[in-house]
Design an enzyme around this catalytic site. Sequence first.
Site, short mmCIF file in Angstrom:
data_model
loop_
_atom_site.label_atom_id
_atom_site.label_comp_id
_atom_site.label_asym_id
_atom_site.label_seq_id
_atom_site.Cartn_x
_atom_site.Cartn_y
_atom_site.Cartn_z
N ASN A 96 0.82 -1.22 0.00
CA ASN A 96 0.00 0.00 0.00
C ASN A 96 0.85 1.27 0.00
O ASN A 96 0.41 2.30 -0.50
CB ASN A 96 -0.92 -0.04 1.23
CG ASN A 96 -1.60 1.27 1.49
OD1 ASN A 96 -2.56 1.64 0.83
ND2 ASN A 96 -1.07 2.03 2.47
N SER A 148 -4.62 2.55 -8.40
CA SER A 148 -5.43 3.76 -8.34
C SER A 148 -6.21 3.87 -9.64
O SER A 148 -5.82 3.26 -10.65
CB SER A 148 -4.49 4.97 -8.21
OG SER A 148 -5.21 6.18 -8.43
N TYR A 161 3.47 9.54 -10.99
CA TYR A 161 2.54 8.73 -10.18
C TYR A 161 1.65 7.88 -11.08
O TYR A 161 1.48 6.68 -10.85
CB TYR A 161 1.71 9.66 -9.30
CG TYR A 161 0.67 8.97 -8.44
CD1 TYR A 161 1.06 8.28 -7.30
CD2 TYR A 161 -0.68 9.01 -8.76
CE1 TYR A 161 0.12 7.65 -6.49
CE2 TYR A 161 -1.63 8.39 -7.97
CZ TYR A 161 -1.23 7.71 -6.83
OH TYR A 161 -2.16 7.08 -6.04
N LYS A 165 1.34 3.72 -11.10
CA LYS A 165 0.10 3.00 -10.76
C LYS A 165 -0.33 2.09 -11.91
O LYS A 165 -0.94 1.05 -11.69
CB LYS A 165 -0.98 4.00 -10.37
CG LYS A 165 -0.68 4.70 -9.03
CD LYS A 165 -0.74 3.71 -7.88
CE LYS A 165 -0.12 4.21 -6.60
NZ LYS A 165 -0.26 3.30 -5.46
N ILE A 194 -10.16 9.15 -2.17
CA ILE A 194 -10.45 8.66 -0.82
C ILE A 194 -9.99 9.72 0.19
O ILE A 194 -8.90 10.29 0.04
CB ILE A 194 -9.69 7.33 -0.56
CG1 ILE A 194 -9.95 6.32 -1.70
CG2 ILE A 194 -10.07 6.76 0.80
CD1 ILE A 194 -11.39 5.91 -1.91
#
Length: 256
Positions: A96, A148, A161, A165, A194
């Site tokens: 995670n 993601s 990023y 992912k 989130i």
Amino acid sequence: MGSANSVQELSGNVAVVTGAAQGIGEAIARRFAAHGARVIIADKQLDKAERVAQEIRAAGHEAQPAYVDIAEPENVRALRARVRDIYGPVSLLVNNAAVIPFQDFLSVSWDDWERTLRTNVSGTFYCSRVFLNDMLELGRGNIIIMSSVNGLRAQTGLSAYNVTKAALIMLAQTMALELAGRNIRVNVIAPGDILTQVVENVEDEVKALANIPLHRWGRPEEVAETALFLASARSAYTTGSVIACDGGLGAQLYPS
Ligand SMILES: NC(=O)c1ccc[n+]([C@@H]2O[C@H](COP(=O)([O-])OP(=O)(O)OC[C@H]3O[C@@H](n4cnc5c(N)ncnc54)[C@H](O)[C@@H]3O)[C@@H](O)[C@H]2O)c1
């Protein structure tokens, strides 16, 4: 709150959750412990990891903190040795931990690019490799990788990023195929927005929420519920899957 009232779906599992000192990882660790797993709160923020572990134990469940920087291979090997000392071999790993640098393609430097790939992709690869030794020894295992919606659709301002992912999805699917015959499942969660520190930084909340079909932020506990499904026997026939937990964000071409 006591363990006597909990459904012990994960009893018999030793779980490592990376990046569990806060946010989504913390929620997953709490949920897994409440369902009977012995959980290692692995994070580079040791003080916060200690607090989370303490609260889980105070609620009558099992958890211990452990320092790790997943970008450092020797840290990951040391983490495995520590977990074996405390709880024995690991059967459940949640990859995670990640860094989420808000940088667009024209401003990202070589160093930031490398740090992001090293942490998110190489760190996840190496944690998986190291803890697979335990799973092979046990003859069973379960790995969950946190991707993601950004691994499926590009978002501006998150260039490195997004790439990490997307890479994690292919890593997970390749692992799932190669490990299926060894009684080890590998699945991906693709969360949307989130409510953690990451989303708290969003500048225009009204506009962001209008873009989400369910018109609200997701909660870390809702991602933890998806993780519990993937970690438990309820998903016994599921491997190599990407499960969204995104309020519909990834399904739309344009916001309505
Ligand atoms: N919050 C969201 O909206 C969202 C959306 C999609 C995906 N995700 C993914 O969910 C995961 C958790 O996100 P979050 O919002 O809880 O993030 P967060 O930043 O609140 O928590 C991340 C945790 O990872 C730890 N960490 C970072 N680098 C580390 C390293 N090298 N070694 C060990 N620990 C490290 C941090 O200390 C922190 O405790 C990430 O993989 C993120 O990409 C989050």
